[in-house]
Scaffold this active site. Structure first.
Site, PDB file in Angstrom:
ATOM      1  N   LYS A 173      61.321  58.532  27.549  1.00  0.00           N
ATOM      2  CA  LYS A 173      60.323  58.011  27.557  1.00  0.00           C
ATOM      3  C   LYS A 173      59.980  58.632  28.649  1.00  0.00           C
ATOM      4  CE  LYS A 173      59.772  52.880  28.901  1.00  0.00           C
ATOM      5  NZ  LYS A 173      60.536  51.639  29.389  1.00  0.00           N
ATOM      6  N   SER A 183      64.164  46.372  27.760  1.00  0.00           N
ATOM      7  CA  SER A 183      62.332  47.430  27.417  1.00  0.00           C
ATOM      8  C   SER A 183      63.241  47.760  26.320  1.00  0.00           C
ATOM      9  CB  SER A 183      62.358  47.422  28.681  1.00  0.00           C
ATOM     10  OG  SER A 183      61.187  47.504  28.616  1.00  0.00           O
ATOM     11  N   SER A 208      59.681  48.013  26.115  1.00  0.00           N
ATOM     12  CA  SER A 208      58.419  49.050  26.332  1.00  0.00           C
ATOM     13  C   SER A 208      58.868  49.963  26.102  1.00  0.00           C
ATOM     14  CB  SER A 208      57.909  48.819  28.024  1.00  0.00           C
ATOM     15  OG  SER A 208      58.947  49.235  28.916  1.00  0.00           O
TER      16      SER A 208
END
Ligand SMILES: [Zn+2]
Lengths: 502, 487, 99
Positions: B79, B178, B154
């Site tokens: 990420k 997330s 996210s």
């Protein structure tokens, strides 16, 4: 005309003497950094993702100060973020302590007489805490002491500013008093004592010109006899005792003038203009004080257990006040004399070192240290801890004066020699032939010669000008290089002069 | 079997038996990433050079037979909130579009030490603020199961990179669902570990007291493998647990018979998509068949989890994002700047997207003079009650089972006009973060041809039980084996 | 406790957070903020008397660092990301006022 009194509270920001910064491993010795921005890392420059880790030594030093100031050490204390924007604050917040500081509710006794008017009622101002004996001094209440991190250094240029992060993150201790002081003298007394304590504890060098110790004064005034607390102003960044006293005195006068002219005081932050010697308003932005404090989520609460606190307490050295009292009783010094010696730990240690090696009375040692010794190091702008003369040597020197091996003026010569070239005092006496001579035959010879060489002066003396005697004694000392025993010389001189009168 | 859908252990076996080299596996992954990702847009940066270099080193390790871990030579995605030295780390924000970190996050170092191969950095909602990846300041990521739909957020790019076969595992980060929510949307297994189990050092902070880095994988077994290598105390992260990491595979094959499964009644309320609810009920029946005792439990403060979570997140984020001021790194806008404040105002105005601005402002509001007690402090107190809810529930059950989202992946643009509605899609995943407990998301079925996710929630630091219970489920179901190519 | 967040408040918090903001944006955010804050006010239903804030009961033990100096980062590395530098310093525009 109305009589006013000032209400003064002080905040002190003291950098703590650690090797590394408060929350990262960068060197804290920013003053000796070779170049700007060399003692930096992701943590102290606020790079994304970097996280703080608490410096254990800083916690111990803060605890030590808290204990020295008779504070309660909070076993559970927390870090908080103080949010504001400024280019010297890389993260956009300063890690500080807010609701639960490391130390709270302490006190420091000062010598400046306590005020006639009562202290304001409120937190920390319990009259019963006052030391006994009105006029003997007063107790300044410490509200709190908390740990925080220093900011970067900002150099203002013409159309820009240059930032050096070497200082960013250096550990600071902020010590806050209640508004207990009523005079500038009291504030100065408190500030001086706090500085001495910090130096005693090895927490701070006390070198104010380098900015390691900074004061902030909160000031308001009110008519004498009134108990109201009026609006106060805050003078920031006072970097010397002179700035502290001048700025406070100026601000007190300014506020009185405003009231006398029917005006009002606005709560604001002021700066001190050292050149023009006036306080100046620093900010008016409405949001300036909304720091949005909240607990620092990157650091768990700090827990200081009893055992740890006690182990730190065990490291507390004898503090100036206690040392002064001990010197008074142990060495039979006057309080003023003792206070002078204990004003600096290195000086007190030196004094004790000399006393312990010397056979002379402590009083004599004091007068030599307070006199010739201090004159010498002041002239040389020398630090006591850098003095090259070992206490043993100084003790020997003083003992030789006490047992009349040498005279006082020879003593001064030897001290100078010790400072400049070192060596053994007894050896110097021998080499320089400085031993005191009490032999009457030798001194008589010298005195006779001086009287013969200076008939005009003899005449003046005999005509009643007695000060000539002192001059003649000087001549004897000069001729004998200070070796002549002054008592013997004086006796012979008087005797010969009286003979000439006949 | 295609290379790009391999589990970690399948790939690792092939590497160990020299059927393939890490360089070959990496080249195949990179090639596929370059081909497929134009449609999915999971990656912000594909780090070809770094990947090939790391693959080469992994092959050397394998050849020498030294220092080999189950992750050695395995391609993974990261990420873009996690710092990688020399590889751009953007948090999918314009303000960091060209930011190249000078240092590695602890997780980055740990994976490099294990010999894993970094393929690239994945897209996300800007600074993690969103539930669909539509708040990325750079571009949208699409759901590999339906390109008109969102991958969740996210960590949407991470989930998409897994289900599109663009890596063998992904590192995500879960602040309020997330990892779990996009895992559910994309048919991926993923864990939000206990807060403090994985170091946050180098993770660009959203909400410091919630942020938890966690892996996304093809199954629970792999998930345990990756967590094993990234978990542990870090002296650089004062909030990381000093307690030793358990062996996550130790109990993974033990039967779950007799263990107690809790069903929190507050999670089963009106508004859940029919296909989601039926998949969850089916999963509960599967566990009954495996011999688990099913109990209804209550987490009475569940309804307050969302406001608690968002209030505290806004407050912490508003402070965490203060450092993006245009003076030391990242975007710097100084048009006619007369004063340093002009740089702050302009840089932050142009560099941050609307959602970030909303949260920063609301956070400043919740902390500002006069509102602190009513909002921030109140939320911290209710947070204590949320934790107690979980503690009480775990007095009677071993794990909790709940959906990850009331719906399956929604269409791009469907929820962007109303921020509050977007917040509500996090309703099932946020409570674990203020409580700090771990949650494992697992694929559990399909509704209208889109994946459905469920989560198992465990006690503090009891990831081991989650992997055991998750693995037991995956031994008797094959939802997790479905991918957009084989279904 | 109902309240609406007017544009003046929006602009105030934007200034606190050093976010540039246009009138149109303030208008838009004002409506959204009011709805969100309204939703948050739900917390007032919860009785939290005698409940400690979670931030105070974090269960992590003390993590402290020994006071040892660690190597610092290379300045040139640091400056690679910095928009403006000069003579070893980070350069910013004039700083007016204090804090
Ligand atoms: Zn540093």
């Amino acid at each position: 005309m109305t009589q006013y009194e000032a209400i003064i509270g002080l905040e002190i920001h003291a950098e703590m003497l650690t090797n590394s910064k408060m929350f990262c491993g960068c060197s804290a010795a920013y003053a000796s950094a070779p170049e700007p921005n060399t003692y930096i890392c992701p943590v102290c420059t606020g790079l994304p993702g970097a996280m703080p880790v608490v410096n254990k030594k800083a916690v111990e030093l803060a605890t030590l100060v808290g204990l020295a100031l008779n504070c309660t050490i909070n076993e559970h204390n927390t870090f908080a973020r103080k949010n504001y924007y400024y280019p010297d604050l890389p993260k956009g917040y300063q890690i500080s302590q807010y609701e639960l500081p490391i130390a709270s509710k302490g006190y420091l006794d000062i010598d400046t007489p306590s005020p006639l008017a009562p202290l304001p009622k409120g937190e920390g101002n319990d009259d019963s805490l006052r030391p006994a004996g009105e006029g003997s001094g007063m107790r300044v209440t410490i509200r709190r002491a908390h740990i925080e991190e220093d900011t970067a250094k900002l150099a203002h240029e013409k159309n820009s500013a240059l930032v050096d992060f070497n200082r960013a993150g250096v550990p600071l201790l902020e010590i806050v008093t209640e508004p207990d002081m009523r005079t500038v003298e009291a504030a100065l007394d408190y500030a001086t004592k706090i500085r001495a304590i910090l130096r005693y504890l090895g927490v701070n060098t006390g070198d104010m010109e380098t900015g390691v110790l900074r004061f902030e004064a909160n000031i308001s005034v009110r008519p004498v006899g009134s108990e109201e607390l009026r609006t106060r102003t805050e003078i920031k960044n006072l970097n010397s005792f002179r700035a502290l006293t001048r700025a406070s005195a100026y601000e007190i006068e300014r506020q009185i003038k405003v009231y006398e002219n029917g005006g009002i005081i606005v709560q604001e932050t002021l700066g001190w203009d050292d050149v023009r010697e006036v306080t100046v308003s620093q900010r008016g932005k409405e949001d300036a004080h909304d720091y949005r404090y909240f607990p620092e989520p990157d650091l768990p609460p700090l827990r200081l257990d009893r055992a740890w606190i006690e182990s730190i307490r065990a490291q507390l050295p004898e503090l100036p006040e206690a040392k002064t009292q001990r010197f008074v009783t142990q060495f039979e010094l006057k309080e003023k004399e003792a206070r002078f010696l204990t004003s600096e730990k290195a000086l007190a240690d030196y004094f004790e070192g000399v006393v312990s090696k010397s056979k002379s009375p402590a009083k004599t040692v004091h007068s030599w240290i307070a006199g010739e010794f201090m004159r010498y190091i002041n002239d040389a702008s020398m630090d006591v801890k850098d003095v090259p003369v070992a206490p043993e040597s100084f003790a020997k020197l003083i003992d030789m004066i006490t047992d009349k091996t040498i005279g006082a003026s020879a003593g001064k010569t030897i001290l100078t020699e010790l400072f400049t070239n070192g060596g053994d005092p007894a050896q110097i006496v021998k080499e320089k032939n400085l031993a005191q001579v009490s032999d009457e035959g030798f001194i008589l010879e010298v005195v006779t010669k001086i009287l013969n060489d200076n008939p005009k002066e003899v005449e003046q003396y005999l005509a009643g000008k007695e000060t000539i005697l002192q001059w003649m004694m000087g001549q004897i000392a000069r001729t004998t290089k200070g070796k002549a025993d002054p008592n013997v010389a004086r006796e012979l001189l008087l005797k010969l002069l009286e003979e000439r009168r006949k | 079997m295609q290379l790009h859908n391999l589990t970690i252990r399948a790939a690792s076996e092939m590497l160990a038996s020299k059927k393939i080299s890490s360089v070959e596996l990496t080249q195949a992954t990179l090639q596929r990433a370059h081909e497929v990702d134009s449609k999915i847009q999971a990656y912000v940066t594909i780090a070809d050079d770094v990947a090939l270099e790391q693959a080469k080193q992994a092959d050397e390790r394998i050849a020498k037979g030294e220092n080999i871990t189950p992750l050695t030579g395995i391609p993974f995605s990261m990420k873009d909130a996690i710092s990688t030295r020399g590889v751009r780390t953007t948090c999918s924000s314009k303000i960091l579009e060209n930011y190249v970190p000078q240092y590695n996050a602890t997780v980055t170092d740990k994976l490099a030490d294990a010999g894993a191969v970094l393929i690239g950095k994945t897209n996300m909602d800007e600074f993690g603020m969103g539930s669909s990846c539509e708040n990325s300041g750079l571009f949208n990521t699409r759901n590999p199961w339906d390109l008109d739909r969102v991958p969740g957020g996210s960590s949407g790019g991470a989930a998409a990179s897994m289900s599109a076969g663009l890596c063998n595992f992904a590192i995500g980060e879960d602040t309020g669902g997330s990892v779990r929510m996009p895992a559910g949307f994309c048919n991926v297994t993923g864990i939000k570990p206990t807060y403090g189990r994985v170091s946050r050092y180098g993770l660009i902070a959203l909400a410091s007291s919630f942020d938890s880095i966690g892996p996304m994988t093809r199954d629970a077994y792999d998930c345990a493998t990756v967590l094993q290598y990234i978990a542990g105390h870090d002296p650089k992260d004062s909030t990381s647990y000093k307690i030793q990491v358990t062996n996550y595979h130790e109990n993974i094959n033990k039967p779950v018979k007799g263990m107690k499964l809790g069903i929190p009644k507050e999670y089963f309320v009106a508004g859940m998509e029919v296909g989601v609810e039926s998949s969850i009920q089916e999963a509960i029946r599967t566990y009954e068949k495996l011999g688990m005792e099913v109990h209804e439990v209550s987490l009475p403060h569940t309804k307050y989890a969302l406001p608690v979570y968002y209030l505290l997140l806004f407050a912490e984020a508003s402070s965490n994002l203060a450092r993006f001021d245009g003076t030391r790194f990242g975007l710097s806008v100084s048009k006619d700047a007369k004063d340093v404040v002009d740089i702050y105002l302009q840089t932050r105005h142009e560099g941050f997207g609307d959602e970030v601005k909303r949260r920063i402002m609301l956070g400043a509001y919740a902390l500002s003079a006069g509102y602190y007690d009513a909002y921030y402090l109140k939320a911290q107190k209710v947070r204590t009650l949320l934790r107690q809810d979980f503690e009480n529930a775990f007095n009677s059950v071993d794990v909790l089972l709940a959906p990850t989202c009331p719906t399956t992946a929604f269409k791009l643009g469907e929820k962007t006009s109303d921020p509050l509605e977007m917040y509500l899609s996090d309703i099932y995943v946020v409570a674990t973060n203020p409580a700090g407990v771990p949650g494992l998301a697992l694929p559990c079925g399909f509704s209208n041809n889109m994946p459905v996710g469920m989560q198992l929630i465990g006690k503090h630091l009891d990831e081991q039980t989650l992997f055991q219970v998750g693995h037991a489920y995956q031994q008797v179901t094959d939802w997790h084996k479905q991918n957009p190519g084989n279904r | 406790m109902t309240q609406t967040i007017d544009t003046k408040t929006v602009k105030h918090v934007a200034a606190l957070a050093r976010l540039g903001i246009t009138d149109e944006e303030a208008e838009k955010f004002s409506g959204q903020f009011s709805a969100i804050i309204e939703y948050f006010n739900m917390l007032n239903e919860v009785d939290t008397d005698n409940v400690p804030p979670a931030s105070d009961i974090a269960n992590a033990e003390n993590i402290l660092r020994e006071d040892d100096v660690q190597p610092s980062m290379n300045r040139e590395e640091f400056f690679k990301n910095a928009p403006k530098t000069e003579r070893g310093y980070v350069k910013v525009p004039t700083v007016l006022g204090d804090e």
